[in-house]
Design a protein around this motif. Structure first.
Motif, PDB file in Angstrom:
ATOM      1  N   GLN A  89      57.680 -43.402  60.750  1.00  0.00           N
ATOM      2  CA  GLN A  89      56.428 -43.290  60.000  1.00  0.00           C
ATOM      3  C   GLN A  89      56.150 -44.555  59.200  1.00  0.00           C
ATOM      4  O   GLN A  89      55.009 -45.020  59.133  1.00  0.00           O
ATOM      5  N   LYS A 133      52.919 -46.911  59.895  1.00  0.00           N
ATOM      6  CA  LYS A 133      51.990 -47.217  58.793  1.00  0.00           C
ATOM      7  C   LYS A 133      51.846 -48.719  58.610  1.00  0.00           C
ATOM      8  O   LYS A 133      50.735 -49.238  58.424  1.00  0.00           O
ATOM      9  N   THR A 142      48.321 -50.463  59.344  1.00  0.00           N
ATOM     10  CA  THR A 142      47.665 -51.137  58.223  1.00  0.00           C
ATOM     11  C   THR A 142      47.396 -52.604  58.557  1.00  0.00           C
ATOM     12  O   THR A 142      46.295 -53.110  58.318  1.00  0.00           O
TER      13      THR A 142
END
Length: 161
Positions: free
Chosen positions: A118, A122, A126
């Motif tokens: 995760q 992310k 991003t």
């Protein structure tokens, strides 16, 4: 149908940048996942062996009771039947608790792996400006252009080959 989708997506669908990743294929190349699977299987085997031992004990005692019950007085029959009933209940309780314990062990082993994935997703999402990342490995994504697949970027982030 579109109104229903719009309720879940506050931005217009076209304005969102979406990526996909195949988590199943990612997991299969992670050594930590393979180690967790092995540990989980070993733990399950220990629990299964104990359940088999308990069942064998019940079978042995039940067979012994059936062979000798004609020689037992009523009080001994009652006592033996109660022992068998209690043992059957212990087996049932063990099976329920073992299933719960096994699930907790799996969660404990997988949590750090899931957390690292995760974090990597992310970070990549991003950096690339993606607002949504979908798992293409679970059959929910019906089509995706390969240019939105971030699996290789996440593999690099996790330092996997």
């Amino acid at each position: 149908m579109f109104l229903l989708l719009a309720a879940f997506y506050p931005l217009p669908l076209a304005a969102q940048k979406v990526a996909v990743i195949n988590l199943d294929s990612l997991l299969t190349i992670m050594p930590s996942f393979m180690n967790a699977q092995k540990s989980s299987q070993e733990y399950l085997t220990v629990l299964q062996n104990e359940a088999v031992n308990m069942q064998n004990e019940f079978t042995r005692k039940s067979d012994e009771y059936e062979k000798s019950k004609s020689a037992y007085s009523d009080i001994i029959k009652e006592t033996k039947q109660k022992e068998l009933s209690d043992l059957r209940q212990r087996i049932t309780d063990f099976q329920v608790k073992a299933q719960d314990d096994y699930q907790k062990k799996q969660n404990e082993l997988l949590k750090p792996i899931v957390d690292s994935i995760q974090t990597a997703i992310k970070k990549v999402a991003t950096a690339k400006g993606y607002k949504v990342v979908l798992n293409s490995g679970n059959g929910i994504v019906l089509y995706s252009d390969e240019t939105v697949n971030i699996s290789s970027d996440v593999k690099k982030e996790l330092r996997l080959k």
